[in-house]
Design a protein around this motif. Structure first.
Motif, PDB file in Angstrom:
ATOM      1  N   TRP A   1       0.817  -1.212   0.000  1.00  0.00           N
ATOM      2  CA  TRP A   1       0.000   0.000   0.000  1.00  0.00           C
ATOM      3  C   TRP A   1       0.854   1.265   0.000  1.00  0.00           C
ATOM      4  O   TRP A   1       0.418   2.307  -0.504  1.00  0.00           O
ATOM      5  CB  TRP A   1      -0.990  -0.009   1.163  1.00  0.00           C
ATOM      6  N   THR A   2       2.062   1.172   0.518  1.00  0.00           N
ATOM      7  CA  THR A   2       2.969   2.316   0.382  1.00  0.00           C
ATOM      8  C   THR A   2       3.296   2.548  -1.085  1.00  0.00           C
ATOM      9  O   THR A   2       3.259   3.692  -1.570  1.00  0.00           O
ATOM     10  CB  THR A   2       4.261   2.076   1.180  1.00  0.00           C
ATOM     11  N   LEU A   3       3.595   1.476  -1.812  1.00  0.00           N
ATOM     12  CA  LEU A   3       3.863   1.598  -3.248  1.00  0.00           C
ATOM     13  C   LEU A   3       2.653   2.145  -4.000  1.00  0.00           C
ATOM     14  O   LEU A   3       2.785   3.024  -4.863  1.00  0.00           O
ATOM     15  CB  LEU A   3       4.252   0.238  -3.820  1.00  0.00           C
ATOM     16  N   ILE A   4       1.466   1.626  -3.660  1.00  0.00           N
ATOM     17  CA  ILE A   4       0.245   2.070  -4.334  1.00  0.00           C
ATOM     18  C   ILE A   4       0.001   3.553  -4.072  1.00  0.00           C
ATOM     19  O   ILE A   4      -0.316   4.325  -4.989  1.00  0.00           O
ATOM     20  CB  ILE A   4      -0.959   1.224  -3.867  1.00  0.00           C
ATOM     21  N   LEU A   5       0.161   3.964  -2.817  1.00  0.00           N
ATOM     22  CA  LEU A   5      -0.089   5.367  -2.469  1.00  0.00           C
ATOM     23  C   LEU A   5       0.924   6.298  -3.124  1.00  0.00           C
ATOM     24  O   LEU A   5       0.580   7.425  -3.513  1.00  0.00           O
ATOM     25  CB  LEU A   5      -0.059   5.536  -0.947  1.00  0.00           C
ATOM     26  N   VAL A   6       2.165   5.867  -3.228  1.00  0.00           N
ATOM     27  CA  VAL A   6       3.171   6.680  -3.919  1.00  0.00           C
ATOM     28  C   VAL A   6       2.738   6.946  -5.352  1.00  0.00           C
ATOM     29  O   VAL A   6       2.876   8.064  -5.874  1.00  0.00           O
ATOM     30  CB  VAL A   6       4.551   5.996  -3.874  1.00  0.00           C
ATOM     31  N   LYS A   7       2.202   5.922  -6.011  1.00  0.00           N
ATOM     32  CA  LYS A   7       1.727   6.081  -7.393  1.00  0.00           C
ATOM     33  C   LYS A   7       0.463   6.931  -7.452  1.00  0.00           C
ATOM     34  O   LYS A   7       0.338   7.838  -8.287  1.00  0.00           O
ATOM     35  CB  LYS A   7       1.461   4.710  -8.014  1.00  0.00           C
ATOM     36  N   LEU A   8      -0.500   6.636  -6.575  1.00  0.00           N
ATOM     37  CA  LEU A   8      -1.770   7.356  -6.593  1.00  0.00           C
ATOM     38  C   LEU A   8      -1.611   8.838  -6.264  1.00  0.00           C
ATOM     39  O   LEU A   8      -2.314   9.684  -6.822  1.00  0.00           O
ATOM     40  CB  LEU A   8      -2.743   6.726  -5.590  1.00  0.00           C
ATOM     41  N   LYS A   9      -0.684   9.153  -5.353  1.00  0.00           N
ATOM     42  CA  LYS A   9      -0.540  10.520  -4.859  1.00  0.00           C
ATOM     43  C   LYS A   9       0.654  11.247  -5.473  1.00  0.00           C
ATOM     44  O   LYS A   9       1.080  12.291  -4.961  1.00  0.00           O
ATOM     45  CB  LYS A   9      -0.384  10.502  -3.330  1.00  0.00           C
ATOM     46  N   ALA A  10       1.174  10.710  -6.574  1.00  0.00           N
ATOM     47  CA  ALA A  10       2.399  11.282  -7.161  1.00  0.00           C
ATOM     48  C   ALA A  10       2.240  12.748  -7.542  1.00  0.00           C
ATOM     49  O   ALA A  10       3.192  13.527  -7.460  1.00  0.00           O
ATOM     50  CB  ALA A  10       2.813  10.464  -8.381  1.00  0.00           C
ATOM     51  N   ALA A  11       1.040  13.148  -7.947  1.00  0.00           N
ATOM     52  CA  ALA A  11       0.821  14.529  -8.393  1.00  0.00           C
ATOM     53  C   ALA A  11       0.332  15.438  -7.270  1.00  0.00           C
ATOM     54  O   ALA A  11      -0.017  16.589  -7.512  1.00  0.00           O
ATOM     55  CB  ALA A  11      -0.190  14.543  -9.539  1.00  0.00           C
ATOM     56  N   GLN A  12       0.291  14.914  -6.047  1.00  0.00           N
ATOM     57  CA  GLN A  12      -0.235  15.699  -4.930  1.00  0.00           C
ATOM     58  C   GLN A  12       0.868  16.034  -3.931  1.00  0.00           C
ATOM     59  O   GLN A  12       1.842  15.293  -3.788  1.00  0.00           O
ATOM     60  CB  GLN A  12      -1.336  14.912  -4.205  1.00  0.00           C
ATOM     61  N   ASP A  13       0.678  17.141  -3.233  1.00  0.00           N
ATOM     62  CA  ASP A  13       1.563  17.478  -2.129  1.00  0.00           C
ATOM     63  C   ASP A  13       1.210  16.626  -0.912  1.00  0.00           C
ATOM     64  O   ASP A  13       0.104  16.065  -0.821  1.00  0.00           O
ATOM     65  CB  ASP A  13       1.427  18.956  -1.758  1.00  0.00           C
ATOM     66  N   VAL A  14       2.135  16.558   0.006  1.00  0.00           N
ATOM     67  CA  VAL A  14       1.864  15.869   1.262  1.00  0.00           C
ATOM     68  C   VAL A  14       0.727  16.591   1.991  1.00  0.00           C
ATOM     69  O   VAL A  14       0.657  17.821   1.992  1.00  0.00           O
ATOM     70  CB  VAL A  14       3.134  15.843   2.143  1.00  0.00           C
ATOM     71  N   HIS A  15      -0.171  15.819   2.603  1.00  0.00           N
ATOM     72  CA  HIS A  15      -1.309  16.397   3.315  1.00  0.00           C
ATOM     73  C   HIS A  15      -0.820  17.285   4.463  1.00  0.00           C
ATOM     74  O   HIS A  15       0.194  17.003   5.113  1.00  0.00           O
ATOM     75  CB  HIS A  15      -2.201  15.279   3.848  1.00  0.00           C
ATOM     76  N   MET A  16      -1.581  18.350   4.738  1.00  0.00           N
ATOM     77  CA  MET A  16      -1.160  19.312   5.759  1.00  0.00           C
ATOM     78  C   MET A  16      -1.082  18.666   7.145  1.00  0.00           C
ATOM     79  O   MET A  16      -0.276  19.090   7.988  1.00  0.00           O
ATOM     80  CB  MET A  16      -2.116  20.512   5.790  1.00  0.00           C
ATOM     81  N   ASP A  17      -1.909  17.637   7.414  1.00  0.00           N
ATOM     82  CA  ASP A  17      -1.833  16.951   8.703  1.00  0.00           C
ATOM     83  C   ASP A  17      -0.486  16.264   8.875  1.00  0.00           C
ATOM     84  O   ASP A  17       0.073  16.226   9.981  1.00  0.00           O
ATOM     85  CB  ASP A  17      -2.947  15.914   8.814  1.00  0.00           C
ATOM     86  N   VAL A  18       0.027  15.693   7.791  1.00  0.00           N
ATOM     87  CA  VAL A  18       1.325  15.011   7.837  1.00  0.00           C
ATOM     88  C   VAL A  18       2.437  16.036   8.067  1.00  0.00           C
ATOM     89  O   VAL A  18       3.359  15.817   8.872  1.00  0.00           O
ATOM     90  CB  VAL A  18       1.577  14.223   6.541  1.00  0.00           C
ATOM     91  N   ALA A  19       2.365  17.145   7.352  1.00  0.00           N
ATOM     92  CA  ALA A  19       3.362  18.206   7.540  1.00  0.00           C
ATOM     93  C   ALA A  19       3.325  18.725   8.979  1.00  0.00           C
ATOM     94  O   ALA A  19       4.371  19.023   9.578  1.00  0.00           O
ATOM     95  CB  ALA A  19       3.108  19.337   6.552  1.00  0.00           C
ATOM     96  N   GLU A  20       2.134  18.827   9.532  1.00  0.00           N
ATOM     97  CA  GLU A  20       1.988  19.292  10.906  1.00  0.00           C
ATOM     98  C   GLU A  20       2.614  18.295  11.878  1.00  0.00           C
ATOM     99  O   GLU A  20       3.333  18.689  12.816  1.00  0.00           O
ATOM    100  CB  GLU A  20       0.505  19.471  11.229  1.00  0.00           C
ATOM    101  N   ALA A  21       2.358  16.991  11.670  1.00  0.00           N
ATOM    102  CA  ALA A  21       2.940  15.967  12.543  1.00  0.00           C
ATOM    103  C   ALA A  21       4.466  15.997  12.458  1.00  0.00           C
ATOM    104  O   ALA A  21       5.162  15.841  13.478  1.00  0.00           O
ATOM    105  CB  ALA A  21       2.412  14.587  12.151  1.00  0.00           C
ATOM    106  N   TYR A  22       4.984  16.192  11.251  1.00  0.00           N
ATOM    107  CA  TYR A  22       6.441  16.290  11.086  1.00  0.00           C
ATOM    108  C   TYR A  22       6.993  17.487  11.863  1.00  0.00           C
ATOM    109  O   TYR A  22       8.012  17.380  12.557  1.00  0.00           O
ATOM    110  CB  TYR A  22       6.795  16.434   9.605  1.00  0.00           C
TER     111      TYR A  22
END
Length: 297
Positions: free
Chosen positions: A51-72
């Motif tokens: 699912w990591t591989l799938i999500l990398v492909k599915l989300k290739a044209a998107q920025d990281v979600h703001m929740d993830v950036a916030e957690a980082y």
């Protein structure tokens, strides 16, 4: 009859036999007391990887979600709280990004590692009520639940709850069975982890408390040290965060009040109905596929 008409049937038979052999191999590993734990861990790791591989492909044209950036951002400093939520989700992100590079794929890997950890713990919970075959079937159905795959792509405090909440249930079942001082310590520690992830964890703590009170053996449990040690452990472990809350004037609760305040009763009803429909829709996939598997089996 021509050879051409025979070959397709032969191929279908071979394919069915191959599928049956794979299914038999999976079943044999899933029910083997010596191999089943490692088999489930392996299944969870493969689930996370794929699912990591799938999500990398599915989300290739998107920025990281703001929740993830916030957690980082939270994880850059290990504080006792982060304004919006308790600190555990930020701590997990902080540790993760000290091990893995700060890239898109590692954010999806963090989310999938979280849900895959939950798969293993839920399997341990299921073993307390069903046999190993049914417990593994539960894991497969849970892996099909959208939160555990494509809808679980963003790591945040909500997703991070999949770490402590199953642990809390498992610790409760262990404490209710053993009723020992040690099991009470583990239960209290699990309760603290739940609250330190998100304050909504109090609903799960309330649920296990209610479960203990309505159980036919509640008297034996309440006379044991386990529940009282659990309560004491949880309170003591929460003291540093409670002190921090007082120092910042309980700002996470102010934030929750500002964000989730509703302007009207009609809007409240609307949101509740939408929430119920949304979750029923998410459940439809694993429920339907599970029914199909049971009927075919």
């Amino acid at each position: 009859m021509s050879t051409a008409s025979i070959l397709p049937a032969a191929r279908r038979t071979t394919r069915r036999l191959t599928i049956r052999r794979i299914a038999a191999w999976i079943a044999s590993r899933a029910i083997d007391p010596r191999a089943s734990l490692w088999f489930v861990i392996g299944f969870a790791l493969v689930h996370a990887f794929l699912w990591t591989l799938i999500l990398v492909k599915l989300k290739a044209a998107q920025d990281v979600h703001m929740d993830v950036a916030e957690a980082y951002a939270w994880g850059q400093r290990f504080l006792l709280g982060y304004g919006k939520h308790p600190p555990l989700s930020g701590w997990i992100a902080g540790v993760w990004f000290r091990i893995f590079p700060v890239t898109n794929w590692s954010t999806y890997a963090l989310a999938m590692a979280t849900v895959s950890f939950a798969l293993v713990v839920c399997w341990l919970i299921a073993l307390r009520v069903v046999d190993r075959r049914r417990a593994f079937f539960m894991v497969v159905m849970l892996a099909l639940y959208p939160i555990f795959n494509f809808k679980g792509f963003k790591y945040n405090a909500d997703l991070a709850q999949l770490v402590p909440l199953p642990l809390l249930v498992l610790a409760y079942l262990n404490a209710f069975e053993k009723r020992s001082f040690k099991s009470g310590l583990w239960l209290g520690f699990a309760g603290m982890l739940a609250l330190m992830t998100k304050y909504w964890g109090v609903t799960m703590i309330g649920a296990i408390g209610l479960a203990a009170l309505i159980h036919p053996q509640r008297a034996q449990f309440l006379r044991s040290p386990a529940p009282w040690v659990a309560i004491g452990t949880m309170i003591v472990a929460m003291i540093p965060h409670l002190v921090w809350l007082e120092e910042v004037n309980f700002v996470p609760f102010t934030y929750a009040g500002d964000v989730y305040a509703l302007s009207s009763r009609e809007l409240n009803v609307q949101l509740v109905i939408g929430y119920i429909i949304h979750n029923l829709g998410l459940l439809a996939i694993p429920v339907v596929l599970g029914l199909v598997a049971l009927l075919l089996g």
